[in-house]
Design an enzyme around this catalytic site. Structure first.
Site, PDB file in Angstrom:
ATOM      1  N   GLU A   1      34.298  37.746  41.574  1.00 19.69           N
ATOM      2  CA  GLU A   1      33.472  38.273  42.001  1.00 19.69           C
ATOM      3  C   GLU A   1      34.158  39.006  40.813  1.00 19.69           C
ATOM      4  O   GLU A   1      34.871  40.156  40.511  1.00 19.69           O
ATOM      5  CB  GLU A   1      34.349  39.239  42.739  1.00 19.69           C
ATOM      6  CG  GLU A   1      33.519  38.476  44.581  1.00 19.69           C
ATOM      7  CD  GLU A   1      33.668  39.402  45.705  1.00 19.69           C
ATOM      8  OE1 GLU A   1      33.886  40.920  45.293  1.00 19.69           O
ATOM      9  OE2 GLU A   1      33.981  38.386  46.413  1.00 19.69           O
TER      10      GLU A   1
ATOM     11  N   GLU B   1      37.749  38.572  53.055  1.00 22.33           N
ATOM     12  CA  GLU B   1      39.200  39.909  53.332  1.00 22.33           C
ATOM     13  C   GLU B   1      39.935  39.771  54.761  1.00 22.33           C
ATOM     14  O   GLU B   1      39.890  40.649  55.513  1.00 22.33           O
ATOM     15  CB  GLU B   1      38.587  41.228  53.409  1.00 22.33           C
ATOM     16  CG  GLU B   1      37.618  40.902  51.418  1.00 22.33           C
ATOM     17  CD  GLU B   1      37.367  42.205  51.084  1.00 22.33           C
ATOM     18  OE1 GLU B   1      36.962  43.041  52.372  1.00 22.33           O
ATOM     19  OE2 GLU B   1      36.963  42.194  49.486  1.00 22.33           O
TER      20      GLU B   1
END
Ligand code: XIL
Length: 379
Positions: A269, A163
């Site tokens: 994910e 991220e």
């Protein structure tokens, strides 16, 4: 004739025993293959988990039966492995790695550099001011080296940076690492990782990078890494998707854009959130607001189950188009263990995965299995 009857009898007994075995384990239904069986050699099927989940023998057996790849959901993050400077705590992550090895499963490491779940000392002084660049670089280098050397040969690949891209800003997220080191903190993290274990695969992992608004930033980052001489092996698209079907085409185009760079692509994910998303964060919720945001406490209604299943089917139809996708990892095993029960609103009853809270397969499970099977037939 007699031979045929015998063969039929043997077959009957084999099928019956398999049925009884599956029923005894209380897991896969006899007529449905497991996820890992349905995927075969086409791709890895992973799940994230916490080490304590392995203390439950039934859950542990279920995980090993359905999946062939594991990612620790929290226990390889910087705050789990080195919360206090110089004091490494590998025990819980080691337990997951040992379980994976005992069951012939592949391990994925998540994550070496992230702005969340990381101790402040890595990139900040005691007054929360950014550390001098050289000190921050040494902290990052030492963390990455120690962790990757500990797991050398046992972890196939690492989410090196998680991220790093900003959602609304022009490019990089302004994290403590960036404030202390500068814009090249991602390049540095990959260089340290490559030195630490030249045989491990190295991934850049992020959410929504397949989406139009964030994809250009991800492509720019991957180009800058390449120009800096850094070899990235793959891109992890997190895949925290919503039940609304709207953006399938965008997801498809996003995957294609990364695959076209010659990179491996992983969906790292996966979950599909059927609950309403609240606008704005942080405000206290009134009882009525909370009620509206948590509508499926008693279970998912049939029509929403079907919608969830069709969303999963559509996503997997896209996923299966790309041989570059070598792994799909679900973020959790059953609905009860999903992080989405507490995100973005705490304490809701969510239903984003393939099994319900009693480990019963949902229509979404069947949809995924069917898609995996159809695609392997088509090959
Ligand atoms: C989540 C975990 O599942 C939760 O248990 C924890 O409280 C917060 O983090 N993106 C990521 C993951 O890369 O590491 C996050 O995991 C979910 C979002």
């Amino acid at each position: 004739m007699m031979k045929r009857v015998c063969l039929a009898a043997v077959l009957f007994v084999v099928v019956l025993s398999a049925t009884v075995l599956a029923a005894e384990k209380g897991t896969a239904s006899a007529t449905m293959p497991t996820l890992r069986q349905a995927a075969g050699n086409r791709m890895l099927m992973g799940a994230s988990l916490m080490s304590h989940e392995l203390d439950d023998a039934r859950r542990a057996a279920f995980i090993a039966e359905q999946f062939n790849c594991l990612t620790p959901g929290n226990e390889m993050k910087p705050d789990a492995l080195q919360n206090v400077k110089g004091k490494f705590t590998f025990e819980r992550a080691d337990k997951i790695v040992a379980f994976a090895e005992a069951h012939g499963m592949t391990m994925i490491g998540h994550t070496l550099c992230w702005h969340n779940q990381a101790p402040a000392w890595l990139f900040m002084d005691e007054n929360k001011k950014p550390l001098p660049r050289e000190v921050a670089l040494e902290n990052l280098r030492n963390h990455i080296h120690t962790v990757m050397e500990h797991y050398k040969g046992r972890v196939k690949g690492w989410d090196v940076v998680n991220e790093g891209l900003d959602d609304s800003g022009p490019y990089l997220r302004d994290t403590p690492a960036r404030k202390a080191i500068g814009d090249d903190f991602i390049i540095k993290a990959f260089q340290f990782a490559r030195e630490a274990d030249p045989d491990a695969e190295l991934y850049y992992n992020d959410y929504n990078i397949e989406a139009n608004y964030k994809r250009p930033k991800a492509l720019r980052l991957l180009k800058e890494l390449k120009d800096a001489g850094v070899k990235v092996d793959g891109v992890g698209i997190q895949g925290h998707w919503l039940i609304d079907n709207g953006n399938i085409k965008e997801i498809d185009e996003g995957i294609k854009a990364f695959a076209d760079l010659g990179l491996k692509v992983m969906i790292t994910e996966v979950d599909v959130d059927p609950l309403p998303r609240r606008q704005g964060a942080g405000a206290d919720l009134s009882a009525t607001q909370r009620e509206g945001l948590d509508p499926y406490k008693a279970g998912l209604p049939d029509d929403v189950q079907q919608k969830l299943a069709e969303r999963y089917r559509a996503l997997f139809q896209v996923i299966m188009k790309y041989p570059q996708i070598q792994r799909v990892t679900f973020w959790g095993v059953d609905d009860g263990s999903s992080w989405l029960n507490d995100f973005p609103v705490r304490g809701r009853t969510n239903h984003p995965l393939l099994w319900d809270r009693n480990f019963q397969p949902k229509p979404a499970f069947r949809a995924v299995i069917e898609t995996l099977q159809q695609s392997s037939v088509a090959k």
